[in-house]
Enzyme design. Structure first.
Site, short mmCIF file in Angstrom:
data_model
loop_
_atom_site.label_atom_id
_atom_site.label_comp_id
_atom_site.label_asym_id
_atom_site.label_seq_id
_atom_site.Cartn_x
_atom_site.Cartn_y
_atom_site.Cartn_z
N HIS A 221 0.82 -1.23 0.00
CA HIS A 221 0.00 0.00 0.00
C HIS A 221 0.85 1.27 0.00
O HIS A 221 0.67 2.13 -0.88
CB HIS A 221 -0.97 -0.01 1.18
CG HIS A 221 -1.74 1.26 1.34
ND1 HIS A 221 -2.59 1.75 0.37
CD2 HIS A 221 -1.76 2.17 2.35
CE1 HIS A 221 -3.12 2.89 0.78
NE2 HIS A 221 -2.62 3.17 1.97
N HIS B 18 3.38 7.33 5.38
CA HIS B 18 2.16 7.99 5.83
C HIS B 18 1.34 7.17 6.82
O HIS B 18 0.57 7.71 7.60
CB HIS B 18 1.29 8.40 4.63
CG HIS B 18 0.50 7.28 4.02
ND1 HIS B 18 1.05 6.39 3.13
CD2 HIS B 18 -0.78 6.90 4.19
CE1 HIS B 18 0.14 5.51 2.77
NE2 HIS B 18 -0.99 5.78 3.39
N GLU C 108 0.25 5.58 12.40
CA GLU C 108 -1.07 5.04 12.71
C GLU C 108 -1.03 3.53 12.93
O GLU C 108 -1.72 3.01 13.83
CB GLU C 108 -2.04 5.35 11.57
CG GLU C 108 -3.47 4.92 11.86
CD GLU C 108 -4.42 5.27 10.70
OE1 GLU C 108 -5.59 4.91 10.82
OE2 GLU C 108 -3.97 5.87 9.72
N ASP C 109 -0.23 2.81 12.15
CA ASP C 109 -0.32 1.35 12.15
C ASP C 109 0.90 0.63 12.73
O ASP C 109 0.95 -0.59 12.72
CB ASP C 109 -0.55 0.85 10.71
CG ASP C 109 -1.90 1.30 10.17
OD1 ASP C 109 -2.83 1.43 10.99
OD2 ASP C 109 -2.02 1.52 8.97
N ASP D 148 -3.47 8.20 -1.43
CA ASP D 148 -3.84 7.13 -0.48
C ASP D 148 -5.25 6.61 -0.79
O ASP D 148 -5.49 5.41 -0.87
CB ASP D 148 -3.77 7.70 0.94
CG ASP D 148 -4.24 6.71 1.99
OD1 ASP D 148 -3.82 5.55 1.93
OD2 ASP D 148 -5.03 7.10 2.87
N ASP E 73 -21.66 14.66 -25.59
CA ASP E 73 -20.21 14.49 -25.43
C ASP E 73 -19.81 13.07 -25.04
O ASP E 73 -18.80 12.87 -24.38
CB ASP E 73 -19.66 15.50 -24.42
CG ASP E 73 -20.34 15.40 -23.06
OD1 ASP E 73 -21.38 14.72 -22.97
OD2 ASP E 73 -19.84 16.01 -22.10
#
Length: 736
Positions: free
Chosen positions: A62, A86, A90-91, A153, A273
């Site tokens: 990821h 990133h 958090e993880d 993300d 279109d």
């Protein structure tokens, strides 16, 4: 052996994806030093080791996917490194302090902006979403790379959404269509916006998506043949005219088709279109020359010519649009733009954002002006649901282009009214708006404006906004200004309520109000530091002063009320007992300075305790709410100075009761930690009401509710707990 094979396969997969990332980076930014990116990859690989995604792939796939999207945007190494890191905070057990130490302030600042960790307990999913959005929006003003990483993300998560449960897919897809797609649009990132919208559409409404997909695929072969034929005709005509330009073709995206069918209530064969050609010319002059050639070859559709070069969209999109019909009756759209305009349309703000070449340009600042307005207008919106609702309006991808009588362009959200137009001109124009002319014709204020309308606002001095306008306006600015005015002008209503309360008390005590002179009212108003009797009545209406107190000063002999039906009598003013929330004894009460029988309670948002600086705020119908001076809500509440009131801690401090206070201890997950914490608390002779502990990845969060006497008592406990080895931090939580 199977485990070893899996490890080898995992390593091979991540190494392959990293090499692809580096190839993309070297191609797009050949002169950059990529050591920071390599270091971030190794760091992320070490900390995400052993973690897997819902698909069964290693989690590192990821961050690498996000970094690849950023690399395709041609982002700088700092942004790529932040993209790789990133999710680390958090993880994993990594902290922002660790990131700052390893990668420097810039990378840490961006990672902190993207990280979604929050210590606040949200009551609902929507509140959490709104709060995260608020943080993200504020971070965007500071560094645009935060939101670009957030978009990358979300895009990678949407590409792998099939591995989640259906209900999670629905929630994430809905959020993507309502929030992230429009943000990408506002930043002019057409390529990412298009993919986000199609992926969101696929999961949010799979049946309609499949129907649309089949309808387009059934026409694709014929469409591609048609586009190839008209493309060749166009190339030949441009060559004859001596114009050098690239000619591309495309079939409209599924979500765009779906929106058009729903909005215009048409079928797919009526979409002008559905097939489109794009001409990328060398100069603006060539763009207009191409438009002339196109209209000489094919018949233009009336009303379908749009000049976004002369009048760019708010996200700085520029292009000439025209729809034409071929000899056999097939309609198609043409977009004509320069190479620079094309880069801006595809990549948006990422196309020109510079990080190493000095300060941000004035044009880049202007691109973010809309965002700064959103933040400014939302400063005093305390309700997350209202913020989210307003945000959706601010980000809505369709605008209305209107004109003042002097030709100035005013851009408003779709379905805006003359009231929105008036407030966009000036606040005073909005307040005094009584009517409007659109294209020279009088229209009601509820009239929906359309692109090209010339709007003239009619005003009347002294006119006031109506609360009903809130149900009509569409722009954030208009809604904010109307609400602000209504709040300030509640005073008239407060004066009326104050007079009624005085009259009610007067009847109860048989005091003839006709005998009370204006001079007496003026004197009492002056004693309270007020200018005139109406200020006194407004204070009573707001609940700031007691009607009974004022009446007692006006008519001191009024001591006994009229008898009740059962012959019982109240004991007049002496019978009034001041009610207090938050304490078991009068000694523990908060009192309003210089006032008597007012209802007082501690606000639950900050739960103030004795020793803290406090401030009172008069609520409507609930009495006086007491907040800590440091409470974040105080700034929003106190913009109505008439409703502020002085309060103080009452009674003997030594005999005071206790307050329930919740603290959270962030610590290592090790044997004996809870015992040490409770021992420190017990040494201060403090009662523990409740303890809850949570652990993850070697770290622990321990919530403790304590009976606290005052601020000094709490500070001593926090200081003692912080000294325990393995305790990282102790925070007081306002809500219990």
């Amino acid at each position: 052996m199977a485990t070893l094979r899996e490890q080898i396969a995992t390593t091979t997969l991540t190494v392959t994806k990293f090499r692809e990332l580096m190839r993309t980076l070297r191609a797009n930014r050949p002169n950059d030093d990529l050591e920071l990116v390599k270091k971030a990859y190794e760091y992320s690989q070490k900390n995400h080791s052993g973690q897997t995604r819902a698909s069964g792939e290693p989690y590192l796939v990821h961050p690498l996917g996000v970094a690849r999207v950023l690399a395709e945007m041609k982002m700088d190494p700092v942004a790529i490194a932040a993209g790789l890191l990133h999710d680390s905070v958090e993880d994993t057990s990594v902290t922002i302090v660790d990131i700052r130490k390893e990668f420097g302030e810039q990378v840490a600042h961006i990672v902190e902006g993207v990280t979604k960790i929050s210590q606040i307990d949200f009551a609902s999913r929507e509140e959490q979403q709104a709060e995260n959005l608020r943080k993200m929006m504020l971070a965007m003003v500071d560094d645009i790379r935060v939101v670009l990483i957030k978009l990358a993300d979300r895009l990678h998560n949407m590409r792998t959404l099939e591995h989640l449960e259906p209900d999670r897919q629905q929630k994430i897809a809905k959020e993507t269509l309502e929030i992230y797609g429009p943000i990408a649009h506002r930043l002019g990132m057409g390529k990412i916006r298009g993919e986000l919208e199609d992926l969101g559409f696929r999961y949010l409404d799979p049946i309609t998506y499949e129907q649309m997909h089949k309808a387009v695929e059934a026409r694709r072969k014929k469409g591609e043949q048609f586009l190839a034929r008209v493309g060749q005709v166009l190339r030949d005509k441009l060559k004859e005219a001596g114009i050098t330009a690239e000619v591309e073709s495309r079939i409209k995206r599924l979500f765009s088709i779906h929106k058009k069918l729903v909005r215009q209530k048409i079928n797919i064969d009526q979409v002008y279109d559905l097939y489109a050609m794009r001409v990328i010319a060398k100069s603006v002059q060539d763009c207009y020359a191409v438009l002339g050639i196109v209209h000489n070859v094919w018949r233009p559709v009336p009303g379908r010519i749009k000049d976004f070069i002369a009048m760019p969209r708010p996200n700085f999109y520029q292009s000439l649009h025209t729809s034409v019909i071929t000899e056999d009756g097939t309609p198609f759209e043409l977009q004509i733009r320069t190479e620079e305009m094309h880069r801006m349309a595809e990549e948006g703000i990422a196309a020109h954002w510079k990080y190493k070449d000095g300060p941000v340009s004035a044009q880049d600042e202007q691109r973010l002006a809309w965002l700064r307005q959103v933040v400014e207008w939302q400063r005093d919106v305390s309700d997350p649901t209202e913020f989210l609702s307003t945000l959706k309006i601010d980000l809505y991808p369709e605008e209305v282009y209107t004109f003042t009588p002097k030709g100035k362009v005013v851009v408003l959200p779709r379905e805006s009214t003359p009231i929105d137009f008036a407030y966009s001109i000036h606040t005073d124009v909005g307040h005094s708006c009584v009517g409007a002319k659109v294209n020279g014709r009088m229209v009601p204020l509820r009239h929906r404006l359309h692109s090209g309308d010339i709007v003239e606002i009619l005003t009347a001095p002294g006119h006031k906004p109506s609360r009903d306008w809130l149900g009509v306006v569409k722009s954030s600015r208009a809604r904010h200004k109307i609400k602000h005015w209504l709040n300030i002008h509640q005073r008239e209503r407060a004066v009326e309520i104050g007079r009624k309360l005085i009259e009610k008390e007067a009847r109860k005590y048989r005091v003839p109000l006709k005998e009370i002179r204006d001079e007496e009212l003026q004197k009492i108003a002056s004693d309270y530091g007020l200018g005139q009797p109406d200020d006194l009545m407004a204070g009573i209406g707001y609940g700031k002063y007691s009607a009974r107190q004022i009446l007692a000063r006006l008519a001191p002999a009024a001591g006994e009320p009229a008898e009740t039906g059962d012959g019982d009598k109240s004991s007049g003013l002496a019978s009034v007992v001041r009610r207090v929330f938050g304490g078991d004894s009068n000694n523990n009460a908060i009192r309003v300075k210089g006032q008597g029988d007012l209802l007082v309670y501690r606000a639950r948002c900050c739960n103030p305790i004795r020793g803290e600086d406090i401030v009172g705020y008069v609520t409507r119908g609930k009495g006086v709410a007491v907040h800590a001076q440091s409470c974040p809500n105080v700034v929003n509440l106190m913009y109505e100075p008439e409703r502020r009131i002085d309060v103080e801690w009452a009674g003997d401090e030594a005999a005071a009761g206790s307050y329930p206070v919740k603290i959270t201890v962030f610590c290592d997950d090790r044997f004996g930690m809870l015992k040490q914490i409770t021992a420190v608390i017990s040494d201060t002779k403090t009662n523990i009401r409740n303890v809850e502990a949570r652990t993850s990845n070697g770290q622990g969060n321990i919530d403790v509710i304590l009976d606290i006497i005052d601020l000094k008592h709490l500070e001593n406990i926090i200081t003692g707990v912080r000294k325990i080895p393995g305790v990282h931090d102790v925070q007081r939580l306002q809500k219990i």
